[in-house]
Design an enzyme around this catalytic site. Structure first.
Site, mmCIF file in Angstrom:
data_model
loop_
_atom_site.group_PDB
_atom_site.id
_atom_site.type_symbol
_atom_site.label_atom_id
_atom_site.label_comp_id
_atom_site.label_asym_id
_atom_site.label_seq_id
_atom_site.Cartn_x
_atom_site.Cartn_y
_atom_site.Cartn_z
ATOM 1 N N VAL A 174 -49.938 11.637 -18.305
ATOM 2 C CA VAL A 174 -50.052 10.380 -19.035
ATOM 3 C C VAL A 174 -51.516 10.198 -19.393
ATOM 4 C CG1 VAL A 174 -48.015 9.213 -18.085
ATOM 5 C CG2 VAL A 174 -50.184 9.091 -16.857
ATOM 6 N N SER A 175 -51.779 9.371 -20.399
ATOM 7 C CA SER A 175 -53.137 9.260 -20.927
ATOM 8 C C SER A 175 -54.069 8.380 -20.106
ATOM 9 C CB SER A 175 -53.096 8.731 -22.361
ATOM 10 O OG SER A 175 -52.388 9.640 -23.167
ATOM 11 N N THR A 176 -53.510 7.406 -19.377
ATOM 12 C CA THR A 176 -54.369 6.513 -18.603
ATOM 13 C C THR A 176 -53.822 6.330 -17.195
ATOM 14 O OG1 THR A 176 -53.197 4.474 -19.186
ATOM 15 C CG2 THR A 176 -54.930 5.207 -20.700
#
Length: 192
Positions: free
Chosen positions: A9-11
């Protein structure tokens, strides 16, 4: 053949749960699932680096979606080539794609290019939306928590910047910035 899984996931605020669940349902053991909570464009992906060290010829890496492995076409192709050189196949569960053979690699290249173009379009639309909002007077960023009027009132009373900063529990540089902004506005009003 051993199955490995990769989820990203990006964050750090996003959850890996859906991706990890899909990987387990596809037969990947929990100890063979590697994860990252970082942007795909980042070169510091510890989970991916560890996965690279663990896989061997004949292994298969499962990834839920194409864009979870890499953020852009070049990164995606480089990773797939690297795994292919080791004799490791990559399968994308949701997309029904596997990098086994030339046809699989061609499809992955095309799809990753399409995904990259879509991300660019999203970024362009977001940028256009922000510009339009700014023209309508929308202000972005953190809301001001400092009462500028209190700073100006204390200054007019003859209180020095250091004392104003202490009384309002703000930085002295903030006091100077507010006073500077006010002086600039006063100059603009006086010289239309």
């Amino acid at each position: 053949m051993r199955l490995f899984g990769y989820a990203r996931v990006s964050t750090s605020q996003q959850s890996l749960d859906i991706q990890v669940k899909a990987l387990k349902e596809a037969g990947v053991k929990a100890n063979r699932i590697f994860t990252d909570k970082v942007s795909g464009s980042s070169t510091n992906r510890k989970g991916l680096d560890l996965l690279r060290m663990k896989v061997e010829e004949g292994d298969v890496i499962l990834v839920k979606k194409l864009d979870r492995l890499g953020r852009d076409t070049a990164d995606m192709i480089q990773l797939i080539k690297e795994f292919d050189a080791q004799g490791v196949a990559v399968r994308f569960i949701d997309d029904g794609i596997c990098t086994d053979g030339e046809m699989g690699q061609m499809v992955v290249t095309i799809l990753s290019a399409v995904a990259q173009a879509e991300r660019r379009r999203i970024m362009e639309r977001t940028s256009e939306g922000r510009q339009e909002a700014k023209l309508k007077g929308v202000r972005f960023g953190r809301r001001r928590t400092i009462d500028r009027n209190s700073v100006l009132a204390l200054h007019r009373e003859g209180t020095g910047a250091t004392d104003i900063a202490r009384q309002l529990s703000i930085a002295r540089s903030t006091v100077y910035k507010i006073l500077e902004d006010e002086n600039s506005l006063s100059t603009c009003r006086a010289n239309p």
